[in-house]
Design an enzyme around this catalytic site. Structure first.
Site, PDB file in Angstrom:
ATOM      1  N   TYR A   1     -17.905 -78.287  13.098  1.00  0.00           N
ATOM      2  CA  TYR A   1     -18.200 -78.577  14.230  1.00  0.00           C
ATOM      3  C   TYR A   1     -19.814 -78.851  13.563  1.00  0.00           C
ATOM      4  O   TYR A   1     -20.413 -78.776  12.951  1.00  0.00           O
ATOM      5  CB  TYR A   1     -19.043 -77.428  14.890  1.00  0.00           C
ATOM      6  CG  TYR A   1     -19.795 -77.801  16.571  1.00  0.00           C
ATOM      7  CD1 TYR A   1     -19.388 -78.871  16.798  1.00  0.00           C
ATOM      8  CD2 TYR A   1     -19.935 -76.542  16.915  1.00  0.00           C
ATOM      9  CE1 TYR A   1     -20.072 -79.310  17.614  1.00  0.00           C
ATOM     10  CE2 TYR A   1     -20.437 -76.422  17.944  1.00  0.00           C
ATOM     11  CZ  TYR A   1     -21.585 -78.481  18.706  1.00  0.00           C
ATOM     12  OH  TYR A   1     -21.804 -78.185  20.375  1.00  0.00           O
TER      13      TYR A   1
ATOM     14  N   LYS B   1     -14.820 -81.151  15.410  1.00  0.00           N
ATOM     15  CA  LYS B   1     -15.325 -81.260  16.253  1.00  0.00           C
ATOM     16  C   LYS B   1     -16.950 -81.616  16.275  1.00  0.00           C
ATOM     17  O   LYS B   1     -17.611 -81.446  15.616  1.00  0.00           O
ATOM     18  CB  LYS B   1     -15.231 -80.065  17.315  1.00  0.00           C
ATOM     19  CG  LYS B   1     -16.074 -80.351  18.563  1.00  0.00           C
ATOM     20  CD  LYS B   1     -17.411 -80.188  18.801  1.00  0.00           C
ATOM     21  CE  LYS B   1     -17.853 -80.213  20.306  1.00  0.00           C
ATOM     22  NZ  LYS B   1     -19.579 -80.239  21.181  1.00  0.00           N
TER      23      LYS B   1
END
Length: 309
Positions: free
Chosen positions: A139, A167
């Site tokens: 992330y 992400k």
């Protein structure tokens, strides 16, 4: 669209965590929200992300929220669990809990608060992967953790089987596109954009899906958007994206004089969901604040313009 066969793709909302006015998990509202998102046709659920207030919640409340999401999803689509913690050992603890609670993958940032070196960031992801037998998505959210995950780092980790996807909430569209291009030969790798307002452009560039906080409020719109992209109907995709971009102005409702970025985003999403009757309360975790009545009226006006009220 990507020639890869990504493990995770489509619309994967970072699910907000409804709270009662006294700060407890509102399980009934969370169950309704999960059904609302699944009915809209989303491809997965990202629990305990930034929009889910993960870093604001106690461990017990994080456990409860993930338990409710997994139970409500009932195996119909994958649940990705945010394991967002300051250091490696704490992330591993959260990831082990996520596995026990039934998550299908974990989402992990770089360490934060600690002053770290890029070599230590690499070591961090490798240690988490070695400790927990679940797919791992990196992330990239430097606005919150103050470390940028470079394309070289992500691709090195992916090539070694450490991370299964990215992400990307960095705003670095050049870096994200480099990841998309250079990951073309990595079977199963998932390149997911965290953008709300340029999803059409990221899909045209080869992204596999999107993880937009606004998809809590209008999941149907994002599902239509990604279907248009998949079909090559780029004019339709642009029209849907333009509508969603106008709707995203709900994050401007809270006064910047008294509300930070987290409050303005999460507070707006929750206010919109309460106005739409999906969740029971727009309460947020301290030190954030709930939107005022006047700010709520501004959110309602944008919902009406978008055809959602």
């Amino acid at each position: 669209m990507s020639p890869r066969k990504p493990r995770f793709s489509g619309v994967i909302p970072p699910v907000v965590t409804p709270l009662t006015p006294d700060g407890e998990i509102d399980a009934a509202s969370l169950e309704r929200l999960v059904e609302f998102l699944i009915e809209a046709g989303v491809s997965g659920l990202f629990a305990l992300g930034s929009s889910g207030e993960a870093v604001f919640l106690t461990d017990a409340r994080r456990d409860k929220a993930l338990e409710v999401v997994v139970r409500a999803a009932a195996g119909r689509l994958p649940v990705l669990a945010g394991c967002i913690e300051t250091t490696t050992g704490r992330v591993i603890e959260r990831a082990e809990i996520a596995r026990k609670l039934g998550a299908d993958a974990v989402v992990v940032t770089a360490p934060f608060y600690a002053r770290i070196h890029p070599v230590e960031v690499d070591r961090h992801f490798r240690a988490v992967r070695a400790a927990v037998d679940l797919p791992l998505l990196a992330y990239d959210v430097p606005v919150s953790v103050h470390t940028k995950l470079t394309a070289d780092l992500v691709l090195s980790l992916a090539a070694d089987g450490v991370v299964d996807g990215l992400k990307d909430s960095s705003g670095d569209d050049v870096g994200f596109r480099q990841v998309v291009l250079r990951a073309a030969g990595l079977a199963g790798f998932s390149a997911l954009t965290g953008h709300e307002v340029v999803v059409d452009a990221m899909m045209l560039a080869g992204a596999d899906g999107a993880v937009p906080g606004l998809a809590n409020v209008d999941p149907h719109g994002y599902v239509r958007l990604l279907r248009a992209c998949a079909d090559g109907r780029w004019a339709d995709a642009k029209a849907e994206q333009d509508r969603l971009t106008r709707l995203f102005r709900i994050v401007e409702a809270a006064s910047p004089a008294t509300a930070g970025g987290s409050t303005r985003g999460v507070g707006a999403f929750k206010t919109a969901l309460a106005l739409r009757g999906v969740i029971g309360h727009a309460a947020v975790a301290a030190p954030m604040r709930e939107l005022t009545a006047g700010e709520g009226r501004a959110v309602a006006a944008h919902l009406e313009e978008a055809g959602l009220l």
